[in-house]
Design a protein around this motif. Structure first.
Motif, short mmCIF file in Angstrom:
data_model
loop_
_atom_site.label_atom_id
_atom_site.label_comp_id
_atom_site.label_asym_id
_atom_site.label_seq_id
_atom_site.Cartn_x
_atom_site.Cartn_y
_atom_site.Cartn_z
N ILE A 125 0.86 -1.18 0.00
CA ILE A 125 0.00 0.00 0.00
C ILE A 125 0.89 1.23 0.00
O ILE A 125 1.76 1.38 0.86
CB ILE A 125 -0.92 0.04 1.24
N ASN A 126 0.71 2.08 -0.99
CA ASN A 126 1.44 3.35 -1.07
C ASN A 126 0.47 4.47 -0.68
O ASN A 126 -0.65 4.52 -1.19
CB ASN A 126 1.94 3.58 -2.50
N ALA A 127 0.92 5.32 0.22
CA ALA A 127 0.00 6.35 0.72
C ALA A 127 0.70 7.68 0.93
O ALA A 127 1.90 7.75 1.17
CB ALA A 127 -0.63 5.89 2.03
N VAL A 128 -0.10 8.73 0.84
CA VAL A 128 0.32 10.08 1.19
C VAL A 128 -0.65 10.58 2.24
O VAL A 128 -1.87 10.48 2.07
CB VAL A 128 0.29 11.03 -0.03
N VAL A 129 -0.12 11.11 3.36
CA VAL A 129 -0.97 11.73 4.37
C VAL A 129 -0.62 13.21 4.47
O VAL A 129 0.48 13.64 4.06
CB VAL A 129 -0.83 11.06 5.75
N ASP A 130 -1.55 13.99 5.01
CA ASP A 130 -1.32 15.43 5.12
C ASP A 130 -0.78 15.80 6.50
O ASP A 130 -0.41 14.92 7.29
CB ASP A 130 -2.60 16.20 4.80
N GLU A 131 -0.76 17.09 6.80
CA GLU A 131 -0.19 17.56 8.05
C GLU A 131 -0.98 17.15 9.28
O GLU A 131 -0.49 17.25 10.41
CB GLU A 131 -0.05 19.09 8.03
#
Length: 255
Positions: A125-131
């Motif tokens: 699973i590749n993910a981007v999360v925010d601040e």
């Protein structure tokens, strides 16, 4: 209300994001079906073991499967994630073991996103999360795939990000250039064997634990922590739906 059911606040958030009911066709109660899907995702139970309060398991399974292939669950996630300011983006990946039921899919034709890594058959699973540590971009790839291979598509979809943070696994000059071309600063340490070491802002880099904490929360959903779905489209839909639940719980806690 059962333990994993949607609260009234959560349901008010999700209900408008579901497809309109066709005229003249009575659709089974959406909230009950969705609660049944979340029960399966959270407990990891087989569909056949779905408690009777959610109705026939075939109805719940068919709705999940049909709407997964139609992109409904990913659209629900994307709509919620669009509320993020996206000023910071933290990228990482996590390896998920594929259960033998998922690994038994026929080869050829449909995409499965299952590969063989050090731990056996797996998916990444590749993910981007925010601040705030909330997921804003998702993708899946075979377990042996490089993190650098999945990163460009995730980065290219970011439209208003000032800072991109990742670990050494994403150290590639082409990737750094791609980030900077989008007007963002790259906070990615260089590999230790490089002669020229690139410095990173320590205060910003320390916040990378936000993406690690996201994966920890995501894996509370047992059907995510172990992959049972054969097709990539249905597993990604499950990941997206679990991630959407993290968004609705955040909204609920702030109202």
């Amino acid at each position: 209300m059962a333990r994993f059911d949607l609260s009234d606040v959560e349901w008010r958030i999700i209900e408008p994001l579901l497809p309109d009911k066709p005229r003249g066709v009575a659709r089974v109660d959406d909230r009950r079906v969705l609660n049944g899907i979340f029960h399966i995702l959270r407990t990891g139970s087989p569909w056949r073991d779905l408690p009777e309060r959610y109705g026939p398991y075939t109805t719940v399974y068919n709705r999940f499967n049909r709407w997964a292939k139609a992109g409904v669950w990913v659209n629900v996630f994307n709509t919620l994630a669009a509320q993020s300011p996206e000023s910071m983006a933290f990228i990482d990946s996590s390896i998920i073991r594929a259960h033998q039921h998922a690994a038994g899919a026929k080869k050829g034709g449909a995409d499965h996103a299952i590969g063989r890594s050090r731990g056996g058959l797996s998916t990444k699973i590749n993910a981007v999360v925010d601040e705030a540590g909330l997921p804003i971009r998702l993708s899946i790839s075979p377990g042996q795939a490089s993190d650098k291979a999945a990163a460009p598509a995730l980065i290219d979809s970011l439209t208003r990000t000032d800072h991109v943070v990742a670990d050494r696994g994403y150290d590639a000059m082409a990737l750094i250039a791609r980030i900077e071309a989008r007007g963002a600063a790259a906070h990615i340490p260089t590999q230790r064997d490089r002669k020229v070491q690139r410095s990173v802002d320590r205060a910003i880099y320390r916040q990378r634990n936000l993406v690690e904490r996201y994966f920890n929360k995501l894996k509370h959903f047992r059907r995510i922590a172990t992959r049972f779905e054969k097709l990539a489209v249905t597993y990604l839909a499950a990941v997206a739906l679990a991630s959407a639940r993290l968004w609705t719980r955040t909204y609920e806690s702030t109202t």
